[in-house]
Design a protein around this motif. Structure first.
Motif, short mmCIF file in Angstrom:
data_model
loop_
_atom_site.label_atom_id
_atom_site.label_comp_id
_atom_site.label_asym_id
_atom_site.label_seq_id
_atom_site.Cartn_x
_atom_site.Cartn_y
_atom_site.Cartn_z
N ALA A 129 0.83 -1.21 0.00
CA ALA A 129 0.00 0.00 0.00
C ALA A 129 0.86 1.25 0.00
O ALA A 129 0.57 2.23 -0.71
CB ALA A 129 -0.93 -0.01 1.21
N ALA A 162 -6.26 -6.54 -3.64
CA ALA A 162 -7.26 -5.58 -3.19
C ALA A 162 -6.60 -4.44 -2.44
O ALA A 162 -7.00 -3.27 -2.58
CB ALA A 162 -8.30 -6.28 -2.32
N THR A 163 -5.60 -4.76 -1.66
CA THR A 163 -4.84 -3.72 -0.95
C THR A 163 -4.19 -2.76 -1.93
O THR A 163 -4.19 -1.53 -1.73
CB THR A 163 -3.76 -4.37 -0.06
OG1 THR A 163 -4.39 -5.21 0.91
CG2 THR A 163 -2.91 -3.32 0.63
N ASP A 166 -6.95 -0.56 -3.52
CA ASP A 166 -7.43 0.42 -2.54
C ASP A 166 -6.43 1.56 -2.36
O ASP A 166 -6.82 2.70 -2.08
CB ASP A 166 -7.69 -0.26 -1.19
CG ASP A 166 -8.90 -1.18 -1.22
OD1 ASP A 166 -9.71 -1.06 -2.17
OD2 ASP A 166 -9.02 -2.03 -0.32
#
Length: 508
Positions: A129, A162-163, A166
């Motif tokens: 992230a 998904a991280t 996002d």
């Protein structure tokens, strides 16, 4: 082209290709590209309409960054990117090259997370992230690649990707990093990831399943496929760009790029990397549109779709009829017609028998062999246009030199030349002697040792092209220079005779 309700890839799908020849392809053993070569390949990729060009890994070194910068300076329509490890410093180096985007590789499998990187699953998510956010803060297009994704736990792979999304990633990539998996597992993984965000597929060919896995990924929802020209890459290589492109076009009517550019692109990459194209390679191999078998040649001459899935012109190729033990009368007649030789039916039958006999002895039958046989069978003596009378070459000094004496239409011509070696010098001398008559292009030059030892006999085979005509000639000698020059002169003689044009005087 017809499609059924069972087609897994709809013809209206938009699929794009990402070429990583300049990065993953260059990681093939023995391959190292100069900045000039990378620029040449990038321009060829642009002509083909490739959507994304991964120009290299900026972290490799100053030379690599110079090469990437040269590619970005071209201002191509394609997006130009750099490969980055999971480090902010790699992203900084990519920014210095003025790339449009980056591919951030992060570990996905337990083996890579725990053993290679030495981190935890939770820390890996956090680091991913942070890297994506850092790259997006610098206005970069970002793709996150889950390394060794095919051996990852799919629940964790989905969480990791998904991280990334996002955090702002533009797309995520399923990577079969070691060519480990099959199409069913690929489809399962990509199908899950398409619920997360736009998905790319990066497949390798270690099991010979590169194309199958790429198509399975597209069927499951991937809309970008990572490829390399000629299937270059580590180990058995990446999935081949030309194979994915033609498979999507021919089978599913999904167009990804300009197919007519594929062969020129393949040749450009082959020359730059020094990796020869296997003759039986799909799409771009020498044999892909070459027919020797009598049954196949006869059928192809009657209907060019009889033994070919698509026309060779589709991918920038031409159909060839090869000569050998399997050649039938139809193939012999067609080849003779190409060379402007008239022969009666019974003469063609005899010529075909002799070609078969030559092939039975393990010989590759060249155009010159066929024409010599035809002259003997038909009784038509051909006047030579060019004949080699004498040749001398020296290579002991600083600059290799050679001199030749030729008979050109009854006129004796003498010339000398220099070159990087005795063969090069002798060829230069021949071209000097012939002047504008020597405007043929040397399409291929191949040497084989016929016998062993220091006194080995070598066979030199050359293919030359002039005014859209080509001829292949082979000569065997203990002296490679003489064999090379005799083959080239004989090829030129055949090409000039075929043109039947008045002889020009030697250039001043």
């Amino acid at each position: 082209m017809t499609h059924s309700a069972n087609d897994t890839i709809a013809p209206d799908r938009t699929v794009r290709l990402l070429d990583t020849t300049l990065r993953d392809g260059e990681q093939a053993p023995g391959v190292s590209l100069t900045p000039d070569e990378k620029v040449e390949i990038a321009r060829s990729l642009e002509r083909a309409g490739v959507s994304v060009i991964e120009a290299g890994s900026a972290c490799t070194g100053a030379g690599e960054r110079q090469a990437i910068s040269r590619v970005t300076d071209l201002e191509l329509d394609a997006r130009v990117t750099s490969f980055c490890r999971g480090m902010e410093s790699d992203i900084d180096l990519a920014l210095d090259c003025d790339v449009d985007g980056v591919h951030i590789v992060v570990p996905a499998s337990d083996r890579h997370i725990e053993d290679k990187v030495g981190t935890s699953h939770e820390d890996n998510l956090e680091k991913t992230a942070e890297l994506v956010a850092y790259a997006k803060d610098h206005d970069l297009w970002v793709e996150v690649i889950g390394e060794d994704g095919s051996r990852a736990d799919f629940d964790y792979l989905e969480e990791l990707m998904a991280t990334a999304v996002d955090a702002g990633a533009d797309r995520i990539c399923f990577a079969d990093t070691v060519g480990h998996t099959g199409p069913e597992r690929t489809a399962e993984a990509v199908g899950r990831l398409t619920d997360v965000g736009p998905v790319s597929a990066h497949t390798h060919d270690d099991l010979g399943l590169g194309v199958a896995n790429a198509l399975a990924a597209v069927s499951a929802g991937a809309d970008l496929v990572h490829c390399t020209v000629n299937g270059l890459g580590e180990r058995a290589g990446n999935v081949a760009l030309e194979e994915v492109a033609i498979a999507l076009s021919h089978v599913y009517d999904v167009e990804t790029l300009e197919l007519t550019e594929l062969y020129d692109l393949a040749q450009t990459v082959s020359r730059a990397t020094g990796v020869q194209l296997p003759p039986n390679k799909a799409v771009i191999g020498e044999n892909a549109f070459t027919h020797e078998s009598g049954i196949h040649t006869d059928g192809t001459l009657k209907d060019d779709k009889m033994y070919e899935p698509y026309e060779p012109e589709t991918v920038g190729r031409e159909r060839r009829l090869a000569l050998g033990k399997h050649t039938g009368r139809a193939g012999v007649a067609a080849t003779l017609e190409e060379h402007g030789v008239d022969a009666a039916d019974d003469e063609i039958a005899e010529i075909a028998n002799r070609v078969t006999e030559l092939g039975d002895r393990g010989r590759r039958v060249t155009d010159a062999d066929l024409l010599a046989i035809a002259e003997d069978v038909t009784g038509d003596d051909r006047e030579r246009v060019v004949e080699l009378l004498d040749l001398s070459a020296t290579s002991g000094g600083a600059v290799p030199t050679a001199s030749v004496r030729l008979d050109v239409g009854g006129e004796e011509r003498v010339a000398s030349g220099t070159g990087s070696g005795p063969v090069d010098a002798a060829v230069s001398a021949v071209r000097e002697a012939l002047g504008s008559m020597a405007d043929a292009e040397l399409d291929s030059y191949h040497v084989d040792a016929v016998t062993g030892g220091t006194d080995a006999v070598v066979t030199v085979e050359v293919t030359m092209i002039r005014n859209d005509r080509s001829v292949t000639v082979a000569r065997s000698e203990a002296d490679i220079t003489r064999a090379s020059v005799e083959a080239m002169v004989d090829a030129l003689d055949r090409l000039l005779a075929a043109d039947q044009q008045p002889l020009a005087p030697a250039d001043d």
